[in-house]
Scaffold this active site. Structure first.
Site, PDB file in Angstrom:
ATOM      1  N   GLY A  85      11.074  -1.235   5.805  1.00  0.00           N
ATOM      2  CA  GLY A  85      11.966  -1.419   4.658  1.00  0.00           C
ATOM      3  C   GLY A  85      12.950  -2.557   4.821  1.00  0.00           C
ATOM      4  O   GLY A  85      13.217  -3.304   3.888  1.00  0.00           O
TER       5      GLY A  85
ATOM      6  N   LYS B 282       0.124  -2.130  -4.535  1.00  0.00           N
ATOM      7  CA  LYS B 282       0.799  -2.080  -5.832  1.00  0.00           C
ATOM      8  C   LYS B 282       1.859  -3.154  -6.037  1.00  0.00           C
ATOM      9  O   LYS B 282       2.669  -3.413  -5.159  1.00  0.00           O
ATOM     10  CB  LYS B 282       1.461  -0.712  -6.001  1.00  0.00           C
ATOM     11  CG  LYS B 282       0.451   0.423  -6.060  1.00  0.00           C
ATOM     12  CD  LYS B 282       1.133   1.753  -6.263  1.00  0.00           C
ATOM     13  CE  LYS B 282       0.129   2.833  -6.607  1.00  0.00           C
ATOM     14  NZ  LYS B 282       0.798   4.109  -6.875  1.00  0.00           N
TER      15      LYS B 282
ATOM     16  N   ARG C  73       8.039   0.039  19.671  1.00  0.00           N
ATOM     17  CA  ARG C  73       9.475  -0.032  19.389  1.00  0.00           C
ATOM     18  C   ARG C  73      10.312   0.162  20.649  1.00  0.00           C
ATOM     19  O   ARG C  73      11.394  -0.420  20.782  1.00  0.00           O
ATOM     20  CB  ARG C  73       9.862   1.003  18.319  1.00  0.00           C
ATOM     21  CG  ARG C  73       9.410   0.551  16.936  1.00  0.00           C
ATOM     22  CD  ARG C  73       9.832   1.466  15.823  1.00  0.00           C
ATOM     23  NE  ARG C  73       9.701   0.771  14.539  1.00  0.00           N
ATOM     24  CZ  ARG C  73       9.843   1.350  13.349  1.00  0.00           C
ATOM     25  NH1 ARG C  73      10.144   2.625  13.274  1.00  0.00           N
ATOM     26  NH2 ARG C  73       9.719   0.646  12.252  1.00  0.00           N
TER      27      ARG C  73
ATOM     28  N   GLY D 136       4.298  -2.416   7.954  1.00  0.00           N
ATOM     29  CA  GLY D 136       3.346  -1.583   8.696  1.00  0.00           C
ATOM     30  C   GLY D 136       1.895  -2.010   8.599  1.00  0.00           C
ATOM     31  O   GLY D 136       1.218  -2.212   9.611  1.00  0.00           O
TER      32      GLY D 136
END
Length: 397
Positions: free
Chosen positions: A378, A198, A37, A355
């Protein structure tokens, strides 16, 4: 294509430039363990400094809940940033108030300073007007280079853009341009690969994609939920049986939009999830009751590769199997390497993020060969879900 202003439009010479960056980097015992980053923001910092701007960096770190917490100080990052930038980076132990003002006052053209964690103030996450005004008083221009924080309407991501002339930094610009190629105005056919454990965390994503892509490859634990929803017995596999109705409604929606849903037809199974566990490949309709699906099988991989060969654009979020443990990484590695090969040959635009996805592409050794790999978690997911991101929307205004 660009609806927002970039550094090309900004006059930064002699100006105090507040630059929102993402320095929420992995740390262990005060040492930065992954510099990705930081690497991403260097071009923006260098460009502003070289043009004679005074660079004032704003960032958050961790979740200090609006109070100072020495364990979440950005001070250790200033040293790493200075080393990577090749010039001194000052540090102010607050991001507003007399300390910050004094340090900013002393800056000369081309200097760089990092201000302390914006989240040490409750006003940051609440986007409080007083706190925004205090931040804005330190700068003449605002540059947002933190796409990964753009899904939050915080003071340093959204509030500042309403107070100062605002521009996208080079990383933000690259991200937005790549995303536009991925789903905004993509070359067709578009294939999306969505994996992970999920369905529950990616319902909005799947519902958005079936109306936007030509084929949707579903992998990982999510695929088991879709198989089970169609009456396939998945044994002890990770599976959200309570989401069968949701899975069926997504399949139905895909039928209406002409999006082909690609599910595994064969699977690599094992009785236990550990390295070197005895495994075998079976048809998905023949999974024993005491076994679990841990990866897509070779026939399924062939189908995915056939789609990649047809595709002009690929958007990828989530692995096809339990890639952390061999041999259950085979499907993800094969698909990643094939997509990378097509991209290098100039035949595919490939955009990936999240990720696990970044970890998988690094493991396959191909992260550098994709058109764009997003380090945002996100924000990347919300963008793929078709949601407006406050930190981006405010740059368009």
């Amino acid at each position: 294509m660009t609806e927002f202003k970039t550094l090309d439009d900004a006059d930064v010479t002699g100006k105090r430039v507040l630059v929102r960056v993402d320095l929420n980097v992995p740390m262990r015992d005060g040492v930065v363990t992954d510099r990705t980053r930081i690497e991403r923001i260097l071009p923006t910092i260098r460009e502003i400094a070289e043009k004679g701007g005074r660079v004032i960096l704003l960032a958050h770190f961790g979740r200090p809940k609006g109070k100072p917490n020495p364990e979440m100080s950005l001070e250790p990052v200033a040293g790493v940033l200075s080393e990577m930038l090749g010039q001194p980076v000052g540090f102010a132990d607050d991001c507003v108030g007399p300390v910050a003002a004094g340090i900013v006052e002393g800056l000369k053209d081309g200097n760089v300073v990092l201000l302390e964690n914006t989240r040490f103030h409750a006003g940051e996450e609440k986007n409080e007007e007083d706190f925004v005004t205090a931040l804005a008083s330190l700068g003449d221009v605002f540059v947002n280079d933190a796409f990964s924080a753009a899904h939050r309407a915080h003071a340093s991501t959204e509030g500042l853009a309403r107070h100062l002339p605002s521009y996208a930094g080079r990383t933000m610009q690259a991200e937005l341009e790549a995303l536009e190629k991925g789903l905004g105005a993509p070359k067709r056919p578009v294939v999306a690969i969505v994996g992970g454990a999920k369905v529950s965390t990616k319902i909005d994503l799947l519902q958005n994609l079936v109306s936007r892509v030509d084929a949707l490859v579903i992998g990982g634990g999510m695929a088991n939920t879709f198989l089970a929803a169609q009456g396939v017995a998945v044994g002890k596999s990770l599976c959200e049986h309570d989401l069968a109705e949701t899975a069926r409604s997504i399949l139905k929606a895909a039928g209406k939009t002409g999006c082909e849903i690609v599910l595994p037809t064969d699977a690599v199974i094992a009785r236990e999830f550990k390295a070197g566990a005895a495994s075998e490949t079976v048809d998905v309709n023949s999974v024993p009751e005491d076994a679990m699906i841990l990866d897509a099988g070779p026939k399924s991989v062939e189908t995915v590769i056939a789609w990649l060969d047809k595709a002009e654009t690929l958007v990828w979020n989530g692995p096809l199997g339990a890639f952390e443990i061999e041999p259950f990484d085979a499907a993800t590695m094969a698909a990643a390497r094939h997509a990378a090969m097509r991209t290098k040959a100039g035949k595919l635009i490939s955009v990936a993020g999240g990720g696990d996805t970044v970890a998988a592409l690094n493991q396959a050794g191909v992260a550098g060969d994709f058109t764009y790999v997003s380090t945002a978690g996100g924000a990347f997911l919300e963008w793929m879900e078709g949601k407006a991101l406050p930190g981006v929307e405010v740059l368009k205004a």
